[in-house]
Write an enzyme that holds these catalytic residues in place. Structure first.
Site, PDB file in Angstrom:
ATOM      1  CD  GLU A  51      -1.651  -2.384   1.727  1.00 33.05           C
ATOM      2  OE1 GLU A  51      -0.453  -2.558   2.048  1.00 33.05           O
ATOM      3  OE2 GLU A  51      -2.530  -3.249   1.888  1.00 33.05           O
ATOM      4  CG  PHE A 113      -9.578  -9.340  11.196  1.00 33.64           C
ATOM      5  CD1 PHE A 113      -8.315  -9.753  11.613  1.00 33.64           C
ATOM      6  CD2 PHE A 113      -9.864  -9.343   9.841  1.00 33.64           C
ATOM      7  CE1 PHE A 113      -7.361 -10.167  10.700  1.00 33.64           C
ATOM      8  CE2 PHE A 113      -8.916  -9.755   8.916  1.00 33.64           C
ATOM      9  CZ  PHE A 113      -7.654 -10.168   9.348  1.00 33.64           C
ATOM     10  CD  GLN A 114      -7.292  -6.930   7.527  1.00 30.32           C
ATOM     11  OE1 GLN A 114      -8.208  -6.621   6.771  1.00 30.32           O
ATOM     12  NE2 GLN A 114      -6.159  -7.445   7.083  1.00 30.32           N
ATOM     13  CE  LYS A 163     -17.191  -6.216   3.706  1.00 29.99           C
ATOM     14  NZ  LYS A 163     -16.599  -7.529   4.010  1.00 29.99           N
TER      15      LYS A 163
END
Lengths: 584, 185
Positions: A51, A113-114, A163
């Site tokens: 990234e 998570f993440q 998301k």
């Protein structure tokens, strides 16, 4: 008619409305919904290997096109990998929009998570950032992000999108300019300089006997190279171009003194020290330019033109502060000077000053010792050959360290937007991805990256991206097997006690590595081979090329103003030491 | 207010009244900026204004740590910052609130009530061996009150930090200071 879209569709459509033609990125969990509508989009997406590469590519693209670069990555580790490019863009005022995925709104704050606090982490290294909590907000947030990134003092902005916000439905709209402005009541960049101040500046310019135009990156950001040239030629005032401004004024111009600062030319450094008027245009009195601030240009009055009011007086108090866009201000300045001249005012005679400056230039050209027969190549020699062999208008990109300074010194910059480097943050590993971004932005131009062996090893994997995406950049590694600038400091300031500075003379094999990534690899060990290798590299346009120049390990960059010292204490190449008196 | 400096003998304080867009994270942006640039804050108070879109942050800054001009200019670069008023203590009205719980035997209770009345404070709560009092006033007024209470023993106390508004010029209309429009870099 009301049209219902998902947040992801709205995001991609908004980017299209912002005329984004290319974006750099890498998908992952939370950003996945945004990658789906990308399949139907006309936006080209370049899939990177890391990234950080996406961020520097976006910067390289922005440097050469003037348009904002876009990088899109997922949450957590992807967002933290984007931190370095964002900070780099912030330091060098590069317009860039970062888009990161975020965990769903319900999971925010649960150490999901993440998950990471992307907006919190990037707060101090972006011009503005925003966590989007509703799909309906997306078009407005995108417009704000592009508006803020590209106006005033340009810089990076970041949009963090959970998301579920990408998945939720919204009713499409596209905000008008006025709606965007109304939504940002605290953001009104001042582009037009104060008329009275500009007039005062014109008077000082005409009265000065030893003036210098101190040109910084802001001149390039403002697309002011043409008016700068008019100003210099009208007033016959010599010009120094900082590391961020190389190319803003042609190096071949008789008024150009080259780069000032720690590794600037003796002429540029000394001319600033002796000046009675510094006309700072889009430059920020960086410590690498001023040396010891209290001893910097002690007799100079200061006209400071900068679009960022906070730069006025941050380091050095200006006599005439002008907040505004460099191009608009220089245009007004030209008018004011012409008005004064027409009303009978005379400019002070800068002839003696110009001849004094010319004297320095004759006495103190850039100098290095040619290599003995059979000895290793000199990096400066490689640069001269690269420069002389490069097609006209070549864009040159560098990493950070000795090779960067030599490139800035030895290249002839004749046109704006042909030089891309990491100035403020000094990000090793910048060159390879930034060169790829530059080539994507200007496919019509040859792009050479001059890199170090240390830098190259930080981001080289993006050459896989370049090969697969058919982005034929050329990389010249000045391979001295050391972290060269660190070695130079340890030699000069730490009694030659070399600590953790030698990389390796044997590993990696840069040619094999290049070949494994789909590039042509060429090794140059002898001065005789340099020209042919460079010609070969220039003739290859269907894939990236890597040239491994095996250069002398102990070469040092001169001139040099040691950190914290006055610019008067500039260290010259040994061949010029005996002439030091001329600089007085 | 009096010339006495409530923030310490060596410090130079100045009040910034910062009108910000009332959005998530705005306080974090402001405080992160001060931390990142090494500017010291003596006190900070934040609350919504009469207009739901805006909040006002009153910051007492230490001018020994950085020039006021740099602080305001850097602050102005935050997109959410709409307007900054620099409030010179001589040309502003300032108020602070303190609540303090003070040890008080039955005999002392009357003295503390009297003291609180002299300062025009309030008794908020009375316990067996302590009372909780409050006072709003100028910072130096509150300093004096604290000093007077100290002889009885302060168990715990909380000051709110300063809030301030410009002192009205008799000739100016109050509406003139209300426009939320500002400019920034």
């Amino acid at each position: 008619m009301k049209e219902t879209l998902t947040g992801a569709q709205a995001l991609i459509r908004a980017l299209e409305h912002e005329n984004v033609d290319v974006m750099f990125g890498l998908p992952g969990g939370c950003i996945l919904p945004a990658y789906d509508p990308l399949i139907e989009s006309k936006i080209r997406h370049i899939l990177v290997r890391h990234e950080q590469g996406a961020g520097h590519m976006a910067e390289g693209y922005a440097h050469v096109t003037g348009r904002p670069g876009v990088a899109m990555v997922t949450s957590g580790p992807a967002a933290t990998n984007l931190v370095t490019p964002l900070c780099d863009a912030y330091m060098d005022s590069v317009p860039m929009v970062g888009i990161t995925g975020q965990v769903p709104t319900a999971a925010i704050g649960t150490d999901a998570f993440q998950e990471c606090d992307t907006v919190g982490i990037t707060r101090s290294i972006t011009k503005h950032n925003e966590l989007v909590m509703s799909a309906q907000d997306l078009p407005m947030v995108v417009r704000q992000a592009f508006h803020i990134a590209t106006t005033g003092r340009p810089g990076p902005t970041l949009i963090d999108i959970p998301k579920d916000v990408l998945q939720n439905e919204m009713t499409w709209y596209w905000p008008s300019d006025d709606e965007v402005l109304d939504s940002l009541p605290g953001y009104r960049p001042n582009v037009k300089g104060h008329a009275k101040m500009i007039k005062e500046a014109a008077r000082l310019i005409l009265a000065a006997r030893q003036p210098i135009l101190y040109v910084g990156g802001g001149v390039l950001k403002a697309r002011a190279a043409a008016v700068l040239r008019e100003l210099a030629e009208l007033t016959q005032i010599p010009v120094v171009t900082t590391l961020m401004a190389r190319g803003a004024f042609p190096d071949s111009h008789p008024l150009c003194l080259g780069m000032p600062g720690m590794h600037g030319t003796a002429t540029a450094v000394t001319a600033m020290q002796k000046s009675d008027l510094l006309i700072a245009l889009g430059s920020r009195f960086d410590d690498r330019v001023t040396g010891k601030v209290s001893a910097f240009a002690p007799d100079a009055k200061i006209i400071h033109v900068d679009i960022d009011p906070a730069e006025q007086g941050k380091v050095r108090r200006p006599d005439v502060p002008i907040v505004g866009d460099c191009r608009l201000v220089i245009e007004e300045m030209l008018k004011a000077i012409n008005d004064l001249l027409q009303s009978g005012e005379k400019q002070a005679d800068v002839g003696p000053w110009r001849s004094r400056v010319s004297g320095w230039r004759e006495q103190f050209p850039l100098a290095y010792d040619q290599s003995e027969p059979g000895a290793a190549l000199k990096p400066q020699f490689c640069l001269e050959k690269l420069r002389d062999g490069a097609p006209e208008g070549t864009i040159v990109v560098s990493g950070v360290g000795q090779h960067q300074m030599w490139t800035s010194q030895y290249w002839n910059f004749e046109e704006p937007y042909t030089w891309v480097n990491s100035g403020g943050l000094g990000t090793m590993g910048f060159a390879v991805p930034a060169a790829i971004g530059a080539k994507v932005g200007r496919p019509d131009k040859t792009v050479w990256a001059v890199d170090g062996d240390g830098c190259f090893q930080m981001t080289a994997q993006e050459l896989v991206t370049a090969s697969l995406e058919r982005i034929p950049v050329k990389i010249g590694i000045l391979n001295n097997t050391y972290l060269g600038m660190v070695r130079q400091w340890q030699e000069m300031f730490y009694d030659e006690r070399f600590s953790e500075v030698n990389l390796s003379g044997t590993l990696p094999d840069f040619v094999k590595w290049a070949e494994s990534m789909g590039c042509v690899g060429i090794r140059v060990e002898d001065p005789q081979e340099a020209e042919a290798a460079i010609d070969k590299a220039n003739s290859i346009n269907d894939r990236p090329v890597v040239v491994d120049f095996r250069v002398a390990e102990d070469e040092k960059v001169f001139p040099m103003v040691p950190a914290g010292k006055s610019n008067d204490d500039i260290l010259l190449h040994h061949s010029q030491d005996s002439r030091r008196e001329f600089l007085k | 207010m009096s010339g006495k400096n409530p923030y310490g003998q060596d410090s130079q304080h100045h009040v910034l009244s910062v009108l910000v867009q009332n959005r998530p994270g705005v306080l974090a942006r402001v405080s992160a900026l001060f931390a990142r640039r090494g500017y010291n804050i003596f006190s900070l108070a934040v609350a919504p204004t009469e207009h739901p879109d805006y909040s006002r942050i009153t910051i007492v800054v230490d001018l020994a740590s950085a020039p006021l001009e740099q602080m305001t200019k850097q602050l102005f670069k935050l997109v959410d910052v709409v307007r900054i008023s620099e409030l010179d203590p001589r040309h502003s009205v300032e108020r602070e609130l303190i609540m303090a719980t003070v040890k008080a035997t039955a005999e002392q209770r009357g003295q503390i009530v009297e003291l609180t009345n002299i300062f025009e404070g309030k008794i908020l709560s009375v316990g067996v061996d302590a009372v909780t009092v409050s006072l709003d006033g100028s910072p130096s007024n509150i300093d004096d009150f604290m000093a007077a209470l100290n002889q009885y023993g302060i168990v715990e106390s909380q000051r709110t930090g300063l809030v301030a508004l410009p002192k009205l010029d008799r000739a100016a209309s109050a509406g003139a200071a209300k426009s939320p429009k500002g400019k920034a870099s």
